[in-house]
Design a protein around this motif. Structure first.
Motif, mmCIF file in Angstrom:
data_model
loop_
_atom_site.group_PDB
_atom_site.id
_atom_site.type_symbol
_atom_site.label_atom_id
_atom_site.label_comp_id
_atom_site.label_asym_id
_atom_site.label_seq_id
_atom_site.Cartn_x
_atom_site.Cartn_y
_atom_site.Cartn_z
ATOM 1 N N SER A 21 3.546 4.298 5.125
ATOM 2 C CA SER A 21 4.975 4.154 5.353
ATOM 3 C C SER A 21 5.232 2.798 6.004
ATOM 4 O O SER A 21 4.290 2.090 6.393
ATOM 5 N N ASP A 45 0.854 -1.190 0.000
ATOM 6 C CA ASP A 45 0.000 0.000 0.000
ATOM 7 C C ASP A 45 0.892 1.242 0.000
ATOM 8 O O ASP A 45 1.526 1.573 1.006
ATOM 9 N N ASN A 46 0.941 1.929 -1.123
ATOM 10 C CA ASN A 46 1.839 3.083 -1.267
ATOM 11 C C ASN A 46 1.462 4.257 -0.368
ATOM 12 O O ASN A 46 2.270 5.174 -0.175
ATOM 13 N N SER A 47 0.246 4.227 0.166
ATOM 14 C CA SER A 47 -0.173 5.326 1.049
ATOM 15 C C SER A 47 0.355 5.150 2.473
ATOM 16 O O SER A 47 0.223 6.055 3.298
#
Length: 201
Positions: free
Chosen positions: A86, A82-84
């Motif tokens: 960290s 999930d790129n959203s």
């Protein structure tokens, strides 16, 4: 009229359905309130046929925990990709999910006592091996090089967090239930920071 015989493929499907259904009931209402009858009726088989797959409810519970392990790793993969999120957010979300439920089954203190006193030495040894492998995989998925000491400490830290949250106020009545979430959040933050230091080594 009940079916007389099943193919190996059909039996494997029924077995997986029993495990999946068992996990759903346990996650929702706990081991003690989950009955064999609820599970086999939901799957659509008889009590007698159920016992051709599992010798007892305890056997089903332990096998359900094994069945859950790849699902946990799949969930971690989803978080990591999930790129959203960290790295710290993904790990925090994972620990929060384990701590507050949402479908991941972790046995309470009473459930552990009930289940494991019925296990043979061999079954308990197998459980420990599978447990250590799961937590080793979790560390590896989060980019942390596992060692035996790291895995064992991670198991204890994680399970103490989750079991503690489940135990207030019923099993640990002298602790303050109003501070349970704040305590769990502090523990999660501490675990995340510790694992981050491992990752950087």
């Amino acid at each position: 009229m009940p079916k007389v015989s099943y193919s190996d493929k059909e039996r494997e499907y029924i077995r997986q359905s029993l495990l999946e259904t068992g996990l759903q009931f346990i996650a929702k209402q706990g081991v003690q309130h989950t009955t064999i009858e609820q599970i086999y009726k939901k799957v659509g088989i008889s009590r007698t046929f159920f016992y051709t797959f599992f010798s007892s409810k305890e056997d089903l519970v332990v096998e359900s925990l094994y069945f859950q392990q790849p699902k946990i790793l799949e969930y971690i993969t989803t978080l990591i990709n999930d790129n959203s999120l960290s790295w710290k957010e993904a790990l925090t979300t994972f620990l929060e999910t384990c701590c507050y439920g949402n479908g991941i089954v972790v046995l309470t203190i009473e459930e552990q006592q009930m289940i494991f006193k019925r296990l043979s030495f061999e079954s308990y040894a197998l459980f420990r091996r599978k447990q250590e492998q799961l937590f080793e995989d979790i560390l590896r998925y989060f980019g942390i090089k596992p060692s035996k000491e790291r895995v064992q400490l991670f198991i204890n830290l994680s399970l103490m967090l989750i079991i503690f949250q489940k135990a207030i106020p019923t099993s640990l009545p002298l602790l303050i239930p109003e501070a349970a979430k704040e305590t769990a959040d502090f523990q999660i933050k501490t675990i995340v920071n510790y694992l981050e230091s491992m990752k950087q080594q």
